[in-house]
Design an enzyme around this catalytic site. Sequence first.
Site, PDB file in Angstrom:
ATOM      1  N   GLU A   1       0.850  -1.196   0.000  1.00 52.41           N
ATOM      2  CA  GLU A   1       0.000   0.000   0.000  1.00 52.41           C
ATOM      3  C   GLU A   1       0.889   1.250   0.000  1.00 52.41           C
ATOM      4  OE1 GLU A   1      -2.109   0.165   3.725  1.00 52.41           O
ATOM      5  OE2 GLU A   1      -3.407   1.822   3.115  1.00 52.41           O
TER       6      GLU A   1
ATOM      7  N   LYS B   1      -9.371   2.034  -1.968  1.00 57.55           N
ATOM      8  CA  LYS B   1      -9.602   1.455  -0.638  1.00 57.55           C
ATOM      9  C   LYS B   1     -10.952   1.876  -0.070  1.00 57.55           C
ATOM     10  CE  LYS B   1      -7.093   0.887   3.765  1.00 57.55           C
ATOM     11  NZ  LYS B   1      -5.854   1.262   4.477  1.00 57.55           N
TER      12      LYS B   1
ATOM     13  N   CYS C   1      -5.027  -3.389   2.659  1.00 60.83           N
ATOM     14  CA  CYS C   1      -4.757  -3.414   4.093  1.00 60.83           C
ATOM     15  C   CYS C   1      -6.000  -3.617   4.942  1.00 60.83           C
ATOM     16  CB  CYS C   1      -3.967  -2.155   4.484  1.00 60.83           C
ATOM     17  SG  CYS C   1      -3.015  -2.417   6.015  1.00 60.83           S
TER      18      CYS C   1
HETATM   19  C1  ACM Z   1      -3.909   0.119   7.144  1.00 59.16           C
HETATM   20  O1  ACM Z   1      -5.026  -0.043   6.662  1.00 59.16           O
HETATM   21  N1  ACM Z   1      -2.940   0.688   6.469  1.00 59.16           N
HETATM   22  C2  ACM Z   1      -3.631  -0.327   8.510  1.00 59.16           C
END
Ligand code: ACM
Length: 264
Positions: A40, A110, A143
């Site tokens: 990420e 995301k 993530c």
């Molecule tokens: C995250 O979502 N970077 C912990």
Amino acid sequence: MSELRVAAIQTSPVFGEPAGNLEAALDLVPPGIDLAVLPELCTTGYQFRDRRELRDLAEPADGPTSRRLAVRAAATGATLVAGFAERDGDRLYNSSLLVRPDGTTALYRKVHLFWDEKLVFAPGDLGFPVFAACGTTVGMMICFDWIFPEAARTLARRGAKLIAHPSNLVLPHCPDAMVTRCLENRCFAVTANRVGREERIAGRRLDFIGRSQVCGPRGAPLARLGGDAVGAAVARLDLADADPRLTPRNDLWEDRRPDQYAGD
Ligand code: ACM
């Protein structure tokens, strides 16, 4: 292709050095790989002091990161997935780009933002699409999406055999949780995390846990790195294992009983 050689690339980016961070990550991709997943925000680093700082480092989905990934994908034949900070007009997303060797791309934004990400990023608005890539069906999540079983479930229900999962993990639970996500969805996942530390905001130190891994439907990691060093977790996957049939009388999708599940 029923066999796939995949790699989770574990990096240690320097905040605010996108070109150098991307080269360092690509240098870790071993030869002969069909799919490599980078972490990420692997170009920028993670902890932005404010939205202006993020905006200055963010780039369009067809920007320099995409172009560099396309050159490397074409040269090596590997499909590449990388997390990056995306700018789309006034909106800023924590995104992941898939780049095929023929230069075509697919984008994920995301959906579930973690902690202070909510102060600078907009939540993803593309849902959880799946894409044809490297001879199979690939979905992406980023993530913290791991903590919502709906994310992996949606991808698997849509046909994803493999989940590319760029990450910057700070909580310790994800590596083991992803073993379960793969078991319960009969799919593979490549979780690429970073190592190192950022404390760009006083009192908000983040220690990234590493432990990048590849896991599959059999309930155990196929490859997993430690928590300190950069490197690549490499595994050879037999895609035939991503099969919803568990026993001659059990098919994961046919056996679901939505009428018995409580609704939201
Ligand atoms: C995250 O979502 N970077 C912990």
